[in-house]
Design a protein around this motif. Sequence first.
Motif, PDB file in Angstrom:
ATOM      1  N   CYS A 100      39.567  32.333  26.036  1.00 17.03           N
ATOM      2  CA  CYS A 100      39.517  31.228  27.002  1.00 17.03           C
ATOM      3  C   CYS A 100      39.022  29.945  26.333  1.00 17.03           C
ATOM      4  CB  CYS A 100      38.611  31.609  28.161  1.00 17.03           C
ATOM      5  SG  CYS A 100      38.327  30.255  29.308  1.00 17.03           S
ATOM      6  N   ASN A 102      37.643  27.564  27.845  1.00 18.97           N
ATOM      7  CA  ASN A 102      36.438  27.080  28.508  1.00 18.97           C
ATOM      8  C   ASN A 102      35.202  27.875  28.103  1.00 18.97           C
ATOM      9  OD1 ASN A 102      34.936  25.477  30.402  1.00 18.97           O
ATOM     10  ND2 ASN A 102      35.001  27.228  31.797  1.00 18.97           N
ATOM     11  N   CYS A 103      35.232  29.190  28.353  1.00 15.81           N
ATOM     12  CA  CYS A 103      34.040  29.985  28.052  1.00 15.81           C
ATOM     13  C   CYS A 103      34.056  30.504  26.618  1.00 15.81           C
ATOM     14  CB  CYS A 103      33.882  31.131  29.046  1.00 15.81           C
ATOM     15  SG  CYS A 103      35.209  32.337  28.990  1.00 15.81           S
ATOM     16  N   CYS A 219      40.725  32.337  34.339  1.00 10.09           N
ATOM     17  CA  CYS A 219      39.920  33.196  33.462  1.00 10.09           C
ATOM     18  C   CYS A 219      38.975  34.061  34.297  1.00 10.09           C
ATOM     19  CB  CYS A 219      39.113  32.345  32.493  1.00 10.09           C
ATOM     20  SG  CYS A 219      38.033  33.333  31.443  1.00 10.09           S
ATOM     21  N   ASN A 221      36.531  35.941  33.087  1.00 17.41           N
ATOM     22  CA  ASN A 221      35.284  36.258  32.394  1.00 17.41           C
ATOM     23  C   ASN A 221      34.047  35.891  33.210  1.00 17.41           C
ATOM     24  OD1 ASN A 221      36.319  37.388  30.058  1.00 17.41           O
ATOM     25  ND2 ASN A 221      36.610  35.384  29.096  1.00 17.41           N
ATOM     26  N   CYS A 229      34.185  32.456  35.290  1.00 17.53           N
ATOM     27  CA  CYS A 229      34.619  31.244  34.570  1.00 17.53           C
ATOM     28  C   CYS A 229      35.684  30.464  35.344  1.00 17.53           C
ATOM     29  CB  CYS A 229      35.132  31.627  33.191  1.00 17.53           C
ATOM     30  SG  CYS A 229      35.959  30.304  32.326  1.00 17.53           S
TER      31      CYS A 229
HETATM   32 ZN   LIG Z   1      36.828  31.540  30.596  1.00 18.23          ZN
END
Ligand SMILES: [Zn+2]
Length: 287
Positions: A100, A102-103, A219, A221, A229
């Motif tokens: 991902c 982002n995370c 996502c 996660n 996320c």
């Molecule tokens: Zn993520």
Amino acid sequence: MTETKHELPLKHIPMDKLPSKGLPYPQDAKIEYRTYTFGETKMESASSGSAVRAVKRALNCIKTTGMSRDKITILDLFYLGVLIKMSSEGASEFTMPYICWNCGDENEHKFSQGDLDFKDIDPSVESLPMKVEMKDGKILEFSPMTAKQYIDLYSGKFNECFPKKKPDGVAPVATLVKNLPFKQAYDYLTGVTDAEDRELINEIDKMLMHEIKPLTFKCANTLDDDSVCNADLSLKLEGREALLKPFRGRESSVKSRIFYGNAPEHKPNRTRPTRVPTGGGTEQATS
Ligand SMILES: [Zn+2]
């Protein structure tokens, strides 16, 4: 039991189920495909593989009636390659690993054949080739790049045509011109100066584009604070990468997957969670 490739069962794909909708092909043509043999999947995973070889390998699994196999468009072949892989893996649900944006963490996205959607050839295109008259009176006939042209182009067959001795941005567009030999089409397009002509060529290139749309999802996660996320992700399935790598199996580096979200303008400054080891992977460094 020994079985030759030709005895493997074939699956028929109706023309309207292809990204091109069969528009570039004769009306009575038929396209069927088989799965990869064990040997073919093993051969590929044992080598780093090239895109041209992956295209040839996918093309080998296809049987056509009423047209030459070489006429299949490269973009249809990318899709057929995905189907061939899916049927070779013998499951109805598939897993695509991602990282991902982002995370920064790894996860897997599950999808099935029904989740695949296309960007079709522009609906205003009624038949192929498209004929256009350039400002200088020259008539050009355009149709999508075929798998054979892709192989020729990226295996170096036309390298002498290019100033830098390798395909440039004009090269793929030149393959769309069907009524001129490649070099003439390339030289002609390279020399186009009229703004409207240039715009027309770009427009045709876009109209003939047909491909699998990226899978979009959020996502899943869990972050450090136990929230999810939820970043928007878009996973591209087709193209060289998808042909080269199996969907399943960590042996193909998760890092080589294509993963991009909606313009990650700011990289999160979050401390990265401890990475879960992928376990027993023989990840290859691909970069
Ligand atoms: Zn993520």
